[in-house]
Design a protein around this motif. Structure first.
Motif, PDB file in Angstrom:
ATOM      1  N   VAL A   3      61.268 -54.834  84.592  1.00 52.09           N
ATOM      2  CA  VAL A   3      60.108 -55.425  83.909  1.00 52.09           C
ATOM      3  C   VAL A   3      59.527 -54.458  82.879  1.00 52.09           C
ATOM      4  O   VAL A   3      58.360 -54.565  82.497  1.00 52.09           O
ATOM      5  CB  VAL A   3      59.029 -55.856  84.926  1.00 52.09           C
ATOM      6  CG1 VAL A   3      59.525 -57.039  85.744  1.00 52.09           C
ATOM      7  CG2 VAL A   3      58.628 -54.712  85.842  1.00 52.09           C
ATOM      8  N   GLU A   4      60.359 -53.492  82.427  1.00 52.79           N
ATOM      9  CA  GLU A   4      59.987 -52.536  81.388  1.00 52.79           C
ATOM     10  C   GLU A   4      58.625 -51.887  81.665  1.00 52.79           C
ATOM     11  O   GLU A   4      57.651 -52.103  80.941  1.00 52.79           O
ATOM     12  CB  GLU A   4      60.008 -53.198  80.012  1.00 52.79           C
ATOM     13  CG  GLU A   4      61.392 -53.704  79.633  1.00 52.79           C
ATOM     14  CD  GLU A   4      61.521 -54.061  78.171  1.00 52.79           C
ATOM     15  OE1 GLU A   4      60.490 -54.182  77.489  1.00 52.79           O
ATOM     16  OE2 GLU A   4      62.679 -54.197  77.721  1.00 52.79           O
ATOM     17  N   PRO A   5      58.568 -51.048  82.717  1.00 51.10           N
ATOM     18  CA  PRO A   5      57.295 -50.407  83.082  1.00 51.10           C
ATOM     19  C   PRO A   5      56.865 -49.387  82.040  1.00 51.10           C
ATOM     20  O   PRO A   5      57.656 -48.938  81.213  1.00 51.10           O
ATOM     21  CB  PRO A   5      57.639 -49.722  84.412  1.00 51.10           C
ATOM     22  CG  PRO A   5      59.107 -49.426  84.291  1.00 51.10           C
ATOM     23  CD  PRO A   5      59.685 -50.602  83.557  1.00 51.10           C
ATOM     24  N   ASP A   6      55.595 -49.022  82.107  1.00 49.91           N
ATOM     25  CA  ASP A   6      55.062 -48.007  81.203  1.00 49.91           C
ATOM     26  C   ASP A   6      55.406 -46.593  81.659  1.00 49.91           C
ATOM     27  O   ASP A   6      55.410 -45.666  80.851  1.00 49.91           O
ATOM     28  CB  ASP A   6      53.534 -48.141  81.106  1.00 49.91           C
ATOM     29  CG  ASP A   6      53.121 -49.434  80.435  1.00 49.91           C
ATOM     30  OD1 ASP A   6      53.836 -49.875  79.522  1.00 49.91           O
ATOM     31  OD2 ASP A   6      52.090 -50.001  80.842  1.00 49.91           O
ATOM     32  N   LEU A   7      55.675 -46.430  82.961  1.00 49.22           N
ATOM     33  CA  LEU A   7      55.917 -45.097  83.522  1.00 49.22           C
ATOM     34  C   LEU A   7      57.000 -45.176  84.583  1.00 49.22           C
ATOM     35  O   LEU A   7      56.967 -46.064  85.447  1.00 49.22           O
ATOM     36  CB  LEU A   7      54.619 -44.545  84.140  1.00 49.22           C
ATOM     37  CG  LEU A   7      54.721 -43.215  84.898  1.00 49.22           C
ATOM     38  CD1 LEU A   7      55.073 -42.069  83.951  1.00 49.22           C
ATOM     39  CD2 LEU A   7      53.410 -42.923  85.638  1.00 49.22           C
ATOM     40  N   ILE A   8      57.949 -44.257  84.515  1.00 49.19           N
ATOM     41  CA  ILE A   8      58.993 -44.139  85.542  1.00 49.19           C
ATOM     42  C   ILE A   8      58.920 -42.747  86.157  1.00 49.19           C
ATOM     43  O   ILE A   8      58.854 -41.750  85.443  1.00 49.19           O
ATOM     44  CB  ILE A   8      60.402 -44.371  84.950  1.00 49.19           C
ATOM     45  CG1 ILE A   8      60.583 -45.844  84.565  1.00 49.19           C
ATOM     46  CG2 ILE A   8      61.484 -43.956  85.942  1.00 49.19           C
ATOM     47  CD1 ILE A   8      61.923 -46.128  83.901  1.00 49.19           C
ATOM     48  N   ILE A   9      58.914 -42.711  87.477  1.00 52.99           N
ATOM     49  CA  ILE A   9      59.079 -41.459  88.205  1.00 52.99           C
ATOM     50  C   ILE A   9      60.553 -41.396  88.607  1.00 52.99           C
ATOM     51  O   ILE A   9      61.025 -42.206  89.406  1.00 52.99           O
ATOM     52  CB  ILE A   9      58.182 -41.389  89.458  1.00 52.99           C
ATOM     53  CG1 ILE A   9      56.728 -41.728  89.112  1.00 52.99           C
ATOM     54  CG2 ILE A   9      58.311 -40.018  90.117  1.00 52.99           C
ATOM     55  CD1 ILE A   9      56.062 -40.758  88.170  1.00 52.99           C
ATOM     56  N   ALA A  10      61.294 -40.457  88.042  1.00 53.25           N
ATOM     57  CA  ALA A  10      62.731 -40.305  88.322  1.00 53.25           C
ATOM     58  C   ALA A  10      62.902 -39.093  89.228  1.00 53.25           C
ATOM     59  O   ALA A  10      62.787 -37.955  88.780  1.00 53.25           O
ATOM     60  CB  ALA A  10      63.512 -40.134  87.022  1.00 53.25           C
ATOM     61  N   ASP A  11      63.148 -39.350  90.517  1.00 50.38           N
ATOM     62  CA  ASP A  11      63.203 -38.287  91.516  1.00 50.38           C
ATOM     63  C   ASP A  11      64.645 -37.857  91.732  1.00 50.38           C
ATOM     64  O   ASP A  11      65.402 -38.515  92.437  1.00 50.38           O
ATOM     65  CB  ASP A  11      62.594 -38.784  92.832  1.00 50.38           C
ATOM     66  CG  ASP A  11      62.547 -37.689  93.892  1.00 50.38           C
ATOM     67  OD1 ASP A  11      62.749 -36.513  93.541  1.00 50.38           O
ATOM     68  OD2 ASP A  11      62.312 -38.010  95.072  1.00 50.38           O
ATOM     69  N   GLU A  12      65.041 -36.735  91.119  1.00 44.51           N
ATOM     70  CA  GLU A  12      66.418 -36.231  91.191  1.00 44.51           C
ATOM     71  C   GLU A  12      67.418 -37.368  90.935  1.00 44.51           C
ATOM     72  O   GLU A  12      68.314 -37.627  91.747  1.00 44.51           O
ATOM     73  CB  GLU A  12      66.689 -35.601  92.566  1.00 44.51           C
ATOM     74  CG  GLU A  12      65.795 -34.437  92.924  1.00 44.51           C
ATOM     75  CD  GLU A  12      66.261 -33.114  92.330  1.00 44.51           C
ATOM     76  OE1 GLU A  12      67.173 -33.139  91.479  1.00 44.51           O
ATOM     77  OE2 GLU A  12      65.715 -32.074  92.705  1.00 44.51           O
ATOM     78  N   PRO A  13      67.301 -38.070  89.798  1.00 44.19           N
ATOM     79  CA  PRO A  13      68.096 -39.294  89.593  1.00 44.19           C
ATOM     80  C   PRO A  13      69.582 -39.045  89.437  1.00 44.19           C
ATOM     81  O   PRO A  13      70.366 -39.991  89.520  1.00 44.19           O
ATOM     82  CB  PRO A  13      67.507 -39.875  88.308  1.00 44.19           C
ATOM     83  CG  PRO A  13      66.991 -38.693  87.552  1.00 44.19           C
ATOM     84  CD  PRO A  13      66.467 -37.760  88.622  1.00 44.19           C
TER      85      PRO A  13
END
Length: 552
Positions: free
Chosen positions: A171-181
């Motif tokens: 849903v095309e968020p404004d913020l992504i938290i990428a945890d050791e992706p």
């Protein structure tokens, strides 16, 4: 410009046995639209806890005890369960570290991505399915209809991570938290995954908080860099500035531990061509069913040399290691170790060579008997191979600093050999009666090295020995291996998917692809003048080019 995310004096604690223990202390930072902030640090630094606090995903015993987290005009630290349902997944989303845990193994991956659309959009079933297929194309899948119907177990690690990215961007968020992706992924797959995140940021202005222990990834992919130690943000600023002029001692130590910098600082002494060949592999094949895991591989290794085999998952490098250590038999070809043909030997037949050929695994904990303390773990090979009586010592016994005196509670079997191995692996005396579960990852790897050394081998095969370790701990293990090699004239066969590590430790390197060696030679020649397109592709995927800018 208004910040998308503002973290102000964040303090987080975990309740353990009725006591609230602070683990994150007064952390503050801001992320603007389209920016990438990388939070870096070693295990236990608080970086993952900080990321999970932003998402309201702390474990049951965790709580925010101070400070405030704002997402645009909302104060996230004041949200209840209903408020989080509206925000999480729609405006703020997570790319977790481990797709094996994050995906439901009994549901099709297409249906799992649809869940996000069902919760946060008004799309009907047909439109949701079409959107998932569109997302799968966006994350680089081909044959998207087939992928939609598959289960997680039918996909590779890189493919499963792409599914998680599709869910995060649905849903095309404004913020992504990428945890050791990209933790544990091959370099080329890692690059593809990070490129996807970059493309999303470029298209929609999404901001990213990238939580990683990989300084190379952080250096190449972030605008801002935050360095965490013991729960505190000890340094933060524009990435280029922090890399060029780090202000904190801890930041400088981390940067000095990066494999690419270690390789630049290493003085190489070429192993003479006149030295005896101790490993000879000729036209090796290992077939499982209809699949040739190793298909016509040949190489030689000289005494005292480090010969690395590098390649992506499924390339055949670990199967080669298993053949070399007698853990599996070759289908055809020839393997000679220290002048002995071991090709047709089973595990029993390989036993006389076990003293001279040892292996250190990627995950030593899985190879330890959980009932044993450290002393028993290291002593186990001596008990298994009873051709040397306890106390007979060996080439390196008796060279002790005395730190283990009084720690063993009286004379124990094989004490001289075990103590020599523990000291050689630079383990502190207080570990001797502890169990491996009580040790850090770096300490467990040192115990695995001590167990391999206790038999005083001539050849050590190291199968991804530092891939799960923090950068500074990995640097310590590499330095330990180099020191031991110089002291004991050891021969290493080093297996890795990490080319930066290979460059830091190797004399010669072989590049494997689909069971075959496609290129081999002196490590600096392969890195500076690769001869195959595949090697070029692997080298181009190495993260951390900004870390070595200006380093000779």
């Amino acid at each position: 410009m208004t910040a998308v995310l503002s973290v102000e004096n964040l303090t987080v604690g975990y309740r353990t046995r009725g006591t609230l223990v602070p683990v994150v202390h007064d952390v503050s930072f801001e992320v603007e639209p389209g920016q990438v902030l990388a939070l870096v640090g070693e295990s236990g630094s608080g970086k993952t806890t900080t990321g999970h606090a932003v998402l309201g995903l702390l474990p049951g015993n965790g709580q925010v005890t101070g400070g405030r987290i704002r997402f645009r005009d909302q104060v996230l630290t004041e949200l209840g369960p209903r408020g989080w349902r509206d925000v999480r997944g729609r405006a703020v989303s997570l790319i977790p570290q481990d797709p094996g845990v994050s995906l439901d193994p009994v549901r099709r991956v297409g249906h799992q991505v649809e869940d996000v659309l069902r919760l946060h959009t008004d799309l009907d079933a047909r439109a949701r399915r079409d959107r998932v297929l569109e997302l799968f194309e966006l994350v680089g899948f081909t044959d998207v209809e087939r992928r939609y119907r598959q289960y997680p177990g039918e996909l590779s690690g890189g493919m499963r991570q792409r599914v998680l990215i599709a869910s995060a961007i649905a849903v095309e968020p404004d913020l992504i938290i990428a945890d050791e992706p990209t933790s544990g992924l091959d370099a080329t797959v890692q690059k593809q995954v990070l490129d996807l995140i970059d493309d999303l940021r470029a298209r929609s202005g999404t901001s990213v908080v990238l939580v990683t222990h990989d300084l190379g990834v952080a250096a190449d992919r972030s605008d801002l860099l935050g360095v965490m130690q013991h729960g505190r943000l000890v340094e933060t600023g524009p990435t280029a500035q922090v890399l060029a002029d780090p202000q904190h001692d801890y930041t400088r130590r981390l940067l000095d531990s990066v494999p690419a910098r270690l390789a630049s600082a290493r003085e190489r002494v070429e192993v003479p061509a006149s030295r005896e060949v101790v490993v000879e592999v000729e036209d090796l094949r290992k077939v499982y069913g209809d699949v040739a895991a190793v298909d016509g591989t040949s190489f030689e290794v000289r005494r005292g040399e480090t010969f690395s085999i590098v390649g992506e998952s499924g390339s055949g490098k670990s199967t080669t290691a298993r053949v070399l250590t007698g853990l599996t038999q070759a289908t055809s070809g020839r393997v000679r170790l220290l002048g002995t043909d071991v090709t047709g030997l089973g595990r029993r037949g390989f036993r006389p060579l076990r003293r001279d050929v040892q292996i250190v695994y990627q995950n030593p904990y899985a190879s330890f008997d959980p009932r044993f303390d450290v002393y028993q773990v290291v002593e186990e090979p001596l008990r298994s191979l009873r051709d040397r009586p306890p106390g007979s010592g060996g080439r390196f016994s008796g060279r002790f600093s005395g730190q283990f005196s009084g720690r063993l509670g009286g004379r124990r079997p094989h004490e001289d050999e075990v103590v020599a191995a523990l000291e050689a692996a630079a383990l502190p005396a207080d570990v001797v009666h502890r169990h491996p579960r009580e040790l850090s990852g770096g300490q467990r790897q040192r115990v695995a090295i001590a167990r391999a050394l206790v038999l005083e081998p001539k050849i050590v095969v190291l199968d991804e020995p530092i891939s799960a370790l923090d950068v500074s701990v990995a640097a310590q293990i590499l330095e330990l291996l180099r020191t031991l090699q110089a002291e004991r004239d050891l021969t290493y066969v080093f297996i890795s998917h990490d080319l930066a590590v290979v460059r830091a430790i190797s004399d010669r390197v072989a590049v494997m692809r689909e069971g075959r060696i496609v290129e081999h030679g002196p490590v600096e020649r392969v890195f500076s003048a690769p001869e195959t397109d595949y090697t070029v592709q692997l080298l181009d995927a190495i993260a951390g080019r900004r870390l070595t800018a200006g380093v000779p």
